[in-house]
Scaffold this motif. Structure first.
Motif, short mmCIF file in Angstrom:
data_model
loop_
_atom_site.label_atom_id
_atom_site.label_comp_id
_atom_site.label_asym_id
_atom_site.label_seq_id
_atom_site.Cartn_x
_atom_site.Cartn_y
_atom_site.Cartn_z
N LYS A 177 -7.20 17.15 209.28
CA LYS A 177 -7.43 15.57 210.14
C LYS A 177 -6.16 14.57 209.54
O LYS A 177 -5.46 13.90 210.25
CB LYS A 177 -8.60 15.14 210.04
CG LYS A 177 -9.02 14.18 210.96
CD LYS A 177 -10.30 13.55 210.76
CE LYS A 177 -11.49 14.50 211.44
NZ LYS A 177 -12.82 13.80 211.17
N TYR A 178 -6.28 14.34 208.14
CA TYR A 178 -5.23 13.59 207.51
C TYR A 178 -3.60 13.90 207.82
O TYR A 178 -2.98 13.05 208.27
CB TYR A 178 -5.47 13.83 205.87
CG TYR A 178 -4.40 12.82 205.17
CD1 TYR A 178 -4.67 11.52 205.09
CD2 TYR A 178 -3.37 13.31 204.74
CE1 TYR A 178 -3.81 10.79 204.25
CE2 TYR A 178 -2.27 12.46 203.84
CZ TYR A 178 -2.78 11.26 203.78
OH TYR A 178 -1.73 10.35 203.06
N ASP B 95 7.47 7.91 206.99
CA ASP B 95 7.12 7.99 205.70
C ASP B 95 8.01 8.89 205.11
O ASP B 95 8.12 10.20 205.66
CB ASP B 95 5.70 8.25 205.60
CG ASP B 95 4.88 6.82 205.37
OD1 ASP B 95 5.34 5.79 205.96
OD2 ASP B 95 3.81 6.82 205.07
N MET C 282 -3.23 12.69 211.64
CA MET C 282 -3.07 11.30 211.62
C MET C 282 -1.64 10.87 211.15
O MET C 282 -0.87 10.01 211.59
CB MET C 282 -3.96 10.72 210.90
CG MET C 282 -5.80 10.79 211.61
SD MET C 282 -5.64 10.08 213.18
CE MET C 282 -5.97 11.84 213.92
N LYS C 283 -1.38 11.44 209.85
CA LYS C 283 -0.01 11.08 209.37
C LYS C 283 1.18 11.35 210.23
O LYS C 283 1.98 10.57 210.38
CB LYS C 283 0.11 11.93 208.07
CG LYS C 283 0.74 10.97 207.08
CD LYS C 283 0.89 11.70 205.66
CE LYS C 283 2.17 11.60 205.16
NZ LYS C 283 2.73 11.28 204.19
N ARG D 59 1.07 11.67 213.56
CA ARG D 59 1.02 10.69 214.69
C ARG D 59 1.58 9.35 214.47
O ARG D 59 2.04 8.76 215.47
CB ARG D 59 -0.34 10.67 215.36
CG ARG D 59 -0.57 11.89 216.43
CD ARG D 59 -1.94 11.87 216.95
NE ARG D 59 -2.42 13.26 216.88
CZ ARG D 59 -3.54 13.53 217.36
NH1 ARG D 59 -4.61 12.64 217.62
NH2 ARG D 59 -4.09 14.90 217.13
N TYR D 60 0.98 8.83 213.39
CA TYR D 60 1.34 7.37 213.18
C TYR D 60 1.95 6.89 212.04
O TYR D 60 2.23 5.75 211.96
CB TYR D 60 -0.34 6.89 213.00
CG TYR D 60 -1.20 7.07 214.22
CD1 TYR D 60 -0.86 6.29 215.30
CD2 TYR D 60 -2.45 7.75 214.03
CE1 TYR D 60 -1.87 6.23 216.37
CE2 TYR D 60 -3.35 7.96 215.11
CZ TYR D 60 -3.02 7.17 216.31
OH TYR D 60 -3.64 7.39 217.15
N TYR D 61 2.41 7.77 211.16
CA TYR D 61 3.36 7.45 210.18
C TYR D 61 4.63 8.24 210.12
O TYR D 61 4.95 8.88 209.12
CB TYR D 61 2.59 7.66 208.91
CG TYR D 61 1.15 6.70 208.78
CD1 TYR D 61 1.24 5.39 208.11
CD2 TYR D 61 0.26 7.17 209.29
CE1 TYR D 61 0.12 4.76 208.20
CE2 TYR D 61 -0.94 6.55 209.34
CZ TYR D 61 -0.98 5.24 208.60
OH TYR D 61 -2.11 4.50 208.67
#
Lengths: 88, 257
Positions: free
Chosen positions: A74-75, A86, A78-79, A81-83
């Protein structure tokens, strides 16, 4: 009928908890369930309480590993998709 | 103020692992028969509240969800993760489709006042509408300080101030907020625990109250209309070229060089 082992309940709970976790398994609940059942049946002849406790501990370790696997999955999603930018 | 009360918003969204499809009528996405779960950022906010309670800084953690009856599943998950009490603000399906961050913020603000909470913890955004507005609007409606995109949270020993570390462009910013305050959680705030089966069973005994929006004095009139929902454009198929000369010819043809 032999007297049920005092560890019987613990083993059943372990099985139920693993079954519940398996519903989210990436390869599907059915895949997980058949493997889980096979793993438990493989040790059905084990009678020594010490050895049973060891196997339960092993099962609990698998629970921890699965929880970590789901969290990381999940982490990472999310990373991704949204970060995006980085570099870490 | 010895121990605080925290309110956590938990949203039921389509599971992150599901491929989302746009409905044929173009008015939204297909949600029937699709796996739903708690918004990942809400999980992080909830985990932080539960950890504060485990450390004794918070007395009670209240989990709130607004939406159709199915939201109670999400609240149950929150209770299994460690929330003490659940509140379900029931919004029927037709109204729920038009429920935006502003309406949810109004509901949360009204509830925060009614329950006399000191800390509202929310996810920074939901993975379905990606609005990233609810926390900010709730803070504005309550006229409370806000710490958005929190990546670390500490309560000062006097229980009056909150230190929030936020991820901003090019570094970290630390804010000191006077309680009561609104905080929204970023991805790196913590690692949420898993709602295990025994905890789900125990959570069934916890209290879950159902409220109507009218009981909180909130009108759900929508201010925003969704005109159309579309799939992103399909990527065009590529093609293979045999030689460099072919590649150059193709690039010329497509006007790239």
């Amino acid at each position: 009928m032999k007297m049920a082992s005092p560890l019987r309940g613990e083993v059943l709970n372990l099985y139920k908890n693993l079954l519940h976790l398996g519903r989210e398994y990436p390869k599907g609940a059915d895949y997980f369930r058949s493997r889980l059942k096979a793993a438990f049946l493989k040790n059905k002849e084990v009678k020594d309480p010490e050895q049973i406790k060891q196997l339960i501990a092993q099962g609990e370790f698998v629970i921890k590993e699965l929880e970590a696997l789901y969290y990381l999955r999940k982490y990472r999603a999310m990373k991704q998709r949204y970060y995006k930018d980085d570099n870490e | 103020m010895a121990a605080l009360r925290a309110l956590v918003g938990v949203k039921r969204v389509i599971d992150y692992a599901v491929k989302v499809r746009v409905r044929a009528d173009g008015a939204g996405v297909a949600a029937d028969g699709v796996k739903h779960s708690m918004n990942p950022f809400c999980e992080i906010a909830l985990e932080e509240a539960v950890r504060l309670r485990e450390r004794g800084a918070v007395r009670e953690v209240l989990a709130v969800s607004c939406g159709p009856p199915a939201c109670q599943e999400t609240i149950r998950t929150a209770l299994a993760m460690g929330a003490d009490r659940g509140v379900h603000v029931e919004v029927a399906a037709p109204d729920y489709e038009r429920l935006g961050p502003f309406q949810v913020a109004q509901l949360l603000a009204a509830l925060a006042r009614r329950e006399e909470v000191d800390l509202v913890l929310l996810g920074k955004q939901a993975i379905d509408d990606d609005c990233n507005q609810t926390g900010q609007m709730t803070a504005a409606l309550l006229d409370w300080p806000q710490g958005t995109f929190a990546s670390a949270l500490t309560l000062e020993p006097d229980g009056q101030w909150l230190r929030v570390e936020r991820e901003v462009d090019g570094g970290l910013e630390t804010l000191r907020l006077r309680l009561p305050a609104v905080v929204t959680a970023d991805l790196r705030l913590n690692e949420p625990r898993y709602a295990t089966l025994p905890n789900i069973m125990k959570a069934k005994k916890k209290a879950l109250a159902v409220l109507a929006p009218a009981a909180l004095g909130v009108e759900l009139a929508p201010r925003v209309t969704v005109l159309r929902v579309e799939e992103p454009p399909q990527r065009q198929a590529g093609l293979r070229v045999e030689t460099v000369a072919d590649l150059v010819a193709k690039l010329r043809e497509s006007g790239c060089i």
